[in-house]
Motif scaffolding. Structure first.
Motif, PDB file in Angstrom:
ATOM      1  N   LEU A   1      10.673   2.966   4.229  1.00 22.46           N
ATOM      2  CA  LEU A   1       9.374   2.540   4.432  1.00 22.46           C
ATOM      3  C   LEU A   1       8.272   3.140   3.219  1.00 22.46           C
ATOM      4  CD1 LEU A   1       8.509   3.417   8.419  1.00 22.46           C
ATOM      5  CD2 LEU A   1       9.738   1.812   7.655  1.00 22.46           C
ATOM      6  N   TYR A   2       8.567   3.804   1.979  1.00 28.97           N
ATOM      7  CA  TYR A   2       7.372   3.780   0.865  1.00 28.97           C
ATOM      8  C   TYR A   2       6.959   2.545   0.400  1.00 28.97           C
ATOM      9  CZ  TYR A   2       5.610   5.877  -3.364  1.00 28.97           C
ATOM     10  OH  TYR A   2       4.510   6.136  -3.764  1.00 28.97           O
ATOM     11  N   PRO A   3       7.965   1.447   0.001  1.00 27.77           N
ATOM     12  CA  PRO A   3       7.688   0.596  -0.723  1.00 27.77           C
ATOM     13  C   PRO A   3       6.606  -0.497  -0.288  1.00 27.77           C
ATOM     14  CG  PRO A   3       9.779   0.847  -0.918  1.00 27.77           C
ATOM     15  CD  PRO A   3       9.420   1.975   0.139  1.00 27.77           C
ATOM     16  N   VAL A   4       6.717  -0.281   1.385  1.00 27.54           N
ATOM     17  CA  VAL A   4       6.188  -1.092   2.613  1.00 27.54           C
ATOM     18  C   VAL A   4       4.830  -0.635   2.540  1.00 27.54           C
ATOM     19  CG1 VAL A   4       5.617  -1.710   4.619  1.00 27.54           C
ATOM     20  CG2 VAL A   4       7.934  -1.378   3.833  1.00 27.54           C
ATOM     21  N   GLN A   5       4.806   1.028   2.637  1.00 22.66           N
ATOM     22  CA  GLN A   5       3.502   1.820   2.278  1.00 22.66           C
ATOM     23  C   GLN A   5       2.380   1.203   0.976  1.00 22.66           C
ATOM     24  OE1 GLN A   5       4.399   5.359   2.678  1.00 22.66           O
ATOM     25  NE2 GLN A   5       4.919   6.074   5.707  1.00 22.66           N
ATOM     26  N   ARG A   6       3.205   1.244   0.050  1.00 21.82           N
ATOM     27  CA  ARG A   6       2.591   1.000  -1.395  1.00 21.82           C
ATOM     28  C   ARG A   6       2.061  -0.468  -1.618  1.00 21.82           C
ATOM     29  NH1 ARG A   6       1.450   4.513  -5.043  1.00 21.82           N
ATOM     30  NH2 ARG A   6       1.071   2.879  -6.386  1.00 21.82           N
ATOM     31  N   ALA A   7       2.906  -1.401  -0.958  1.00 18.36           N
ATOM     32  CA  ALA A   7       2.269  -2.984  -0.952  1.00 18.36           C
ATOM     33  C   ALA A   7       1.643  -3.400   0.020  1.00 18.36           C
ATOM     34  CB  ALA A   7       3.815  -3.978  -0.172  1.00 18.36           C
ATOM     35  N   VAL A   8       1.054  -2.320   1.159  1.00 19.56           N
ATOM     36  CA  VAL A   8       0.072  -2.277   1.786  1.00 19.56           C
ATOM     37  C   VAL A   8      -1.688  -1.933   1.318  1.00 19.56           C
ATOM     38  CG1 VAL A   8      -1.086  -1.028   4.316  1.00 19.56           C
ATOM     39  CG2 VAL A   8       1.140  -2.462   4.216  1.00 19.56           C
ATOM     40  N   ASN A   9      -0.803  -0.586   1.167  1.00 21.38           N
ATOM     41  CA  ASN A   9      -2.468   0.239  -0.333  1.00 21.38           C
ATOM     42  C   ASN A   9      -2.376  -0.378  -1.714  1.00 21.38           C
ATOM     43  OD1 ASN A   9      -1.745   2.331   2.015  1.00 21.38           O
ATOM     44  ND2 ASN A   9      -1.246   3.093   0.942  1.00 21.38           N
ATOM     45  N   VAL A  10      -2.249  -1.726  -2.235  1.00 18.97           N
ATOM     46  CA  VAL A  10      -2.067  -1.969  -3.072  1.00 18.97           C
ATOM     47  C   VAL A  10      -3.878  -3.005  -2.545  1.00 18.97           C
ATOM     48  CG1 VAL A  10      -1.340  -3.808  -4.501  1.00 18.97           C
ATOM     49  CG2 VAL A  10       0.118  -2.172  -4.505  1.00 18.97           C
ATOM     50  N   PRO A  11      -3.834  -3.696  -2.998  1.00 21.75           N
ATOM     51  CA  PRO A  11      -5.019  -4.057  -2.119  1.00 21.75           C
ATOM     52  C   PRO A  11      -6.390  -3.295  -2.241  1.00 21.75           C
ATOM     53  CG  PRO A  11      -3.729  -5.112  -0.491  1.00 21.75           C
ATOM     54  CD  PRO A  11      -3.213  -4.069  -1.246  1.00 21.75           C
ATOM     55  N   PHE A  12      -5.964  -1.816  -0.437  1.00 18.55           N
ATOM     56  CA  PHE A  12      -7.650  -1.390  -1.314  1.00 18.55           C
ATOM     57  C   PHE A  12      -7.643  -0.905  -2.379  1.00 18.55           C
ATOM     58  CE2 PHE A  12      -5.565  -2.126   3.653  1.00 18.55           C
ATOM     59  CZ  PHE A  12      -5.862  -2.380   3.799  1.00 18.55           C
ATOM     60  N   ALA A  13      -7.018  -0.031  -3.068  1.00 12.56           N
ATOM     61  CA  ALA A  13      -6.754   0.448  -4.234  1.00 12.56           C
ATOM     62  C   ALA A  13      -7.114  -0.305  -5.847  1.00 12.56           C
ATOM     63  CB  ALA A  13      -5.252   1.296  -4.897  1.00 12.56           C
ATOM     64  N   GLY A  14      -6.756  -1.650  -5.488  1.00 14.70           N
ATOM     65  CA  GLY A  14      -7.037  -2.743  -6.440  1.00 14.70           C
ATOM     66  C   GLY A  14      -8.794  -2.678  -6.165  1.00 14.70           C
ATOM     67  N   ALA A  15      -9.289  -2.674  -5.005  1.00 10.37           N
ATOM     68  CA  ALA A  15     -10.510  -2.467  -4.618  1.00 10.37           C
ATOM     69  C   ALA A  15     -11.041  -1.575  -4.959  1.00 10.37           C
ATOM     70  CB  ALA A  15     -11.110  -2.811  -2.937  1.00 10.37           C
ATOM     71  N   ARG A  16     -10.718  -0.631  -4.676  1.00 14.48           N
ATOM     72  CA  ARG A  16     -11.388   0.772  -4.951  1.00 14.48           C
ATOM     73  C   ARG A  16     -11.849   1.190  -6.742  1.00 14.48           C
ATOM     74  NH1 ARG A  16      -7.946   3.672  -1.862  1.00 14.48           N
ATOM     75  NH2 ARG A  16      -6.789   4.440  -3.451  1.00 14.48           N
TER      76      ARG A  16
ATOM     77  N   ILE B   1     -14.436  -1.163  -7.662  1.00 14.11           N
ATOM     78  CA  ILE B   1     -15.330  -1.007  -7.723  1.00 14.11           C
ATOM     79  C   ILE B   1     -16.208   0.518  -8.147  1.00 14.11           C
ATOM     80  CG2 ILE B   1     -16.912   0.650  -5.074  1.00 14.11           C
ATOM     81  CD1 ILE B   1     -15.784  -1.002  -3.698  1.00 14.11           C
ATOM     82  N   ASP B   2     -15.521   1.378  -8.736  1.00  8.15           N
ATOM     83  CA  ASP B   2     -15.369   2.432  -9.343  1.00  8.15           C
ATOM     84  C   ASP B   2     -15.514   2.193 -10.897  1.00  8.15           C
ATOM     85  OD1 ASP B   2     -14.443   4.301  -7.353  1.00  8.15           O
ATOM     86  OD2 ASP B   2     -12.906   4.635  -7.809  1.00  8.15           O
ATOM     87  N   PHE B   3     -15.099   1.581 -11.366  1.00  7.34           N
ATOM     88  CA  PHE B   3     -14.620   0.525 -13.268  1.00  7.34           C
ATOM     89  C   PHE B   3     -16.617   0.163 -12.555  1.00  7.34           C
ATOM     90  CE2 PHE B   3     -15.430  -3.490 -15.199  1.00  7.34           C
ATOM     91  CZ  PHE B   3     -15.168  -2.775 -16.454  1.00  7.34           C
ATOM     92  N   PHE B   4     -16.989  -1.166 -11.975  1.00  6.26           N
ATOM     93  CA  PHE B   4     -18.450  -0.881 -12.151  1.00  6.26           C
ATOM     94  C   PHE B   4     -19.702   0.224 -11.356  1.00  6.26           C
ATOM     95  CE2 PHE B   4     -16.445  -5.581 -10.491  1.00  6.26           C
ATOM     96  CZ  PHE B   4     -16.988  -5.874 -11.741  1.00  6.26           C
TER      97      PHE B   4
END
Length: 295
Positions: free
Chosen positions: A51-66, A69-72
């Motif tokens: 299930l690790y790849p599934v977890q990573r795939a699910v967390n990619v949008p949230f990590a990217g958004a974070r 936000i951190d960059f700006f």
């Protein structure tokens, strides 16, 4: 209800209550076995790997958004910090400039005080308020006038040398004509040899006129006041000799000179007291009687 599509096990299996009991017993057995003997540890590890790849795939949008936000946020913080540092740098530059000005004025005042104590005639410290309004004359206005017993004719010096003479006095201020003014003359002598000359202002500078071509004068010779008049005390530095041109066909040498005092730079000046007990000039000799004609 249509049971045609239901599996045969559901249609023909044990009673639902029996199945529920079996499931409960199996769950309890698994719980006991896992808690006592760790039977499900390997199963959980295998499931976590699967299930690790599934977890990573699910967390990619949230990590990217974070990260966005951190960059700006970091950019905004950096811009604010940069603006603050620029403002502080400008303030520090202004304070440094003011400190340099105050230090220069303090050094100038200290030198003038030492000069005042070393001069026998004494004097009064004055501050330059502004320059004259006439662009074709070189004059300064100082903050001492008739209220401080300033009188026309008093020499004005700075820490380097002579800069001018008081020519007009008001109740609270006085006008100083600089030695570089075109209508100003100073009796000087060459400090090294004692040869006397007259230093003329020509509107922005000074020059020595009518010095004989054979006079003993060298570059970098210092010109000081000669003290032969009743205005300037002897020995005040006035100018320094620059380039010397001697033309064999001319009677006088051409000298380029530069003033040593800060005629257009000094903030504080020293107004020397006038000479005391100067003898009056002798009266002119009487006209000689015309010779008598003899016959």
């Amino acid at each position: 209800m249509d049971f045609a599509n239901n599996p045969s096990f559901i249609r023909q299996g044990p009673h639902p209550a029996v199945r529920l009991a079996l499931c409960v017993l199996l769950s309890i057995a698994l719980l006991i076995g896992d808690s006592r003997y760790g039977l499900m540890e390997h199963v959980r590890e295998a499931l976590s790997v699967a299930l690790y790849p599934v977890q990573r795939a699910v967390n990619v949008p949230f990590a990217g958004a974070r990260h966005v936000i951190d960059f700006f946020t970091a950019q905004a913080e950096l811009k604010t910090e940069n603006d603050t540092l620029k403002s502080q740098r400008l303030q520090m530059s202004a304070q440094l400039a003011r400190l340099a000005t105050v230090e220069r004025e303090y050094r100038e005042l200290r030198q003038l005080n030492e000069l005042k104590s070393s001069r026998a005639e004494g004097g009064q410290l004055a501050e330059v308020l502004y320059t004259g309004r006439d662009p074709f004359s070189y004059k300064l206005i100082i903050d001492k006038g008739a209220d401080a017993q300033i009188s026309p004719g008093q020499p004005v010096i700075d820490s380097q040398g002579l800069i001018g003479q008081v020519t007009r006095v008001q109740p609270l201020t006085a006008e100083v004509t600089l030695i570089i003014d075109k209508n100003h003359m100073v009796p000087v002598m060459i400090e090294r040899t004692g040869a006397r000359a007259i230093l003329y202002g020509y509107g922005g500078g000074v020059e020595v006129r009518y010095l004989p071509n054979h006079a003993d004068v060298q570059e970098k010779d210092l010109l000081v006041t000669s003290g032969i008049d009743d205005l300037y005390p002897a020995g005040l530095p006035v100018a320094r000799i620059g380039k010397i041109e001697r033309n064999t066909g001319a009677a006088f040498a051409r000298l380029s000179t530069s003033v040593v005092g800060g005629v257009q730079e000094s903030r504080f000046v020293l107004v020397l007291n006038p000479k005391q007990h100067v003898p009056a000039a002798p009266p002119p000799p009487p006209d000689a009687a015309p010779p008598r004609r003899t016959e």
